[in-house]
Motif scaffolding. Structure first.
Motif, short mmCIF file in Angstrom:
data_model
loop_
_atom_site.label_atom_id
_atom_site.label_comp_id
_atom_site.label_asym_id
_atom_site.label_seq_id
_atom_site.Cartn_x
_atom_site.Cartn_y
_atom_site.Cartn_z
N HIS A 92 0.81 -1.22 0.00
CA HIS A 92 0.00 0.00 0.00
C HIS A 92 0.85 1.28 0.00
CE1 HIS A 92 -3.80 -2.14 0.70
NE2 HIS A 92 -3.09 -2.95 1.48
N PHE A 93 2.02 1.21 0.61
CA PHE A 93 2.89 2.39 0.71
C PHE A 93 4.33 1.98 0.44
CE2 PHE A 93 -0.72 3.28 3.48
CZ PHE A 93 -1.10 4.55 3.06
N ALA A 94 5.00 2.73 -0.40
CA ALA A 94 6.37 2.39 -0.78
C ALA A 94 7.34 2.55 0.39
CB ALA A 94 6.83 3.24 -1.96
N ASN A 95 7.07 3.53 1.28
CA ASN A 95 7.96 3.79 2.40
C ASN A 95 7.24 4.68 3.42
OD1 ASN A 95 8.14 6.50 1.34
ND2 ASN A 95 9.64 5.71 -0.13
N LYS A 96 7.91 4.98 4.50
CA LYS A 96 7.29 5.78 5.56
C LYS A 96 6.99 7.19 5.09
CE LYS A 96 9.56 7.26 9.25
NZ LYS A 96 10.21 7.34 10.59
N ASP A 97 7.86 7.76 4.26
CA ASP A 97 7.63 9.12 3.78
C ASP A 97 6.34 9.22 2.98
OD1 ASP A 97 9.85 10.05 5.03
OD2 ASP A 97 11.05 10.34 3.21
N GLU A 98 5.99 8.17 2.28
CA GLU A 98 4.74 8.19 1.52
C GLU A 98 3.54 8.23 2.47
OE1 GLU A 98 2.47 5.24 -1.56
OE2 GLU A 98 4.60 5.66 -1.96
N ILE A 99 3.65 7.53 3.59
CA ILE A 99 2.60 7.58 4.61
C ILE A 99 2.48 8.99 5.17
CG2 ILE A 99 1.90 6.75 6.89
CD1 ILE A 99 3.32 4.11 6.24
N ILE A 100 3.63 9.59 5.48
CA ILE A 100 3.63 10.94 6.02
C ILE A 100 3.01 11.92 5.04
CG2 ILE A 100 5.14 12.86 6.71
CD1 ILE A 100 7.08 10.70 7.80
N PHE A 101 3.34 11.79 3.77
CA PHE A 101 2.79 12.69 2.76
C PHE A 101 1.27 12.55 2.68
CE2 PHE A 101 1.65 14.00 -1.55
CZ PHE A 101 2.24 15.25 -1.59
N CYS A 102 0.78 11.32 2.76
CA CYS A 102 -0.67 11.10 2.73
C CYS A 102 -1.34 11.74 3.94
CB CYS A 102 -0.98 9.62 2.68
SG CYS A 102 -0.70 8.84 1.08
N LEU A 103 -0.71 11.62 5.11
CA LEU A 103 -1.27 12.24 6.30
C LEU A 103 -1.22 13.75 6.22
CD1 LEU A 103 0.18 9.86 9.04
CD2 LEU A 103 -2.22 10.06 8.34
N PHE A 104 -0.15 14.29 5.65
CA PHE A 104 -0.09 15.75 5.47
C PHE A 104 -1.20 16.21 4.53
CE2 PHE A 104 1.19 19.30 2.78
CZ PHE A 104 1.30 20.29 3.73
N SER A 105 -1.43 15.47 3.45
CA SER A 105 -2.48 15.84 2.50
C SER A 105 -3.84 15.84 3.19
CB SER A 105 -2.49 14.88 1.31
OG SER A 105 -1.26 14.96 0.59
#
Length: 217
Positions: free
Chosen positions: A47-60
């Protein structure tokens, strides 16, 4: 105010938000998130390539919720309504407070996050925040010129954005005391407005600040 999501993708976001807020983003890896959910790391990486992608989704998601609040909530027309309006902003920021604990490191590490964060702050948030002060001026509550509105907007955002880290350094970090932390933040942010209040509004303002004192205790 949290938005609960169905499916593994949503569960990963909710678990990440919880762990980042409670333990700090730097202390949490994708393995921690997977273990918390009882899923394999491979399932998470589907679902997510890495932790930063999770963070970006949460920021959005944070950006969407805050802008939605600023765009759709009626602007305050009294001192009392201003306190409630600011409390709504603090409610949203509290839900995503990890984003502000080490925002410079996040921006250095993630160029997409950096670009979106800068655009959000300068082009989207700032004009809406300035509209609040312009409304208070139009209602005869504050006396401030255009330059003052611009400067006060920036100063209020700085205090609000970094309040949770500052308060935590003084009073400890305890999510069970969220209301007290937020009440102190509303109080501190609005203290910047007090010097610009017209004299007839100062007694009501000070009375409301005393009420916040009780909530902050």
């Amino acid at each position: 105010m949290g938005r609960k999501s169905n499916g593994t993708h949503g569960r990963i976001l909710e678990a990440s938000l919880l762990l980042f807020n409670e333990q700090g983003e730097r202390a949490i890896s994708t393995n921690h998130i997977a273990a918390h959910l009882g899923i394999s790391p491979g399932n998470l990486y589907y679902h997510f390539a890495n932790k930063d992608e999770i963070i970006f989704c949460l920021f959005s998601r944070y950006r969407e919720e805050l802008l939605g609040y600023l765009e759709n909530t009626a602007l305050p027309e009294t001192v009392g309504e201003t306190v409630g309006y600011m409390a709504g902003i603090y409610d949203i920021l509290w839900e995503y407070r990890f984003l502000f604990s080490d925002v410079n490191t996040l921006m250095t590490r993630n160029s997409a996050f950096s670009d979106e964060h800068s655009q959000f702050s300068r082009r989207q948030f700032a004009p809406l925040a300035a509209r609040l002060l312009a409304t208070l001026r139009g209602k005869g509550i504050i006396d401030i010129d255009d330059t003052g509105v611009q400067n006060l907007t920036v100063n209020m955002w700085l205090v609000t954005k970094y309040w949770f880290d500052f308060d935590g350094s003084l009073n400890g970090r305890d999510s069970a005391k969220a209301q007290a932390v937020k009440a102190r933040g509303v109080q501190r942010t609005l203290s910047l407005v007090r010097p610009h209040l017209k004299s007839q509004h100062v007694p009501a303002f000070d009375s409301l600040m005393q009420t916040l004192d009780a909530e902050a205790a």
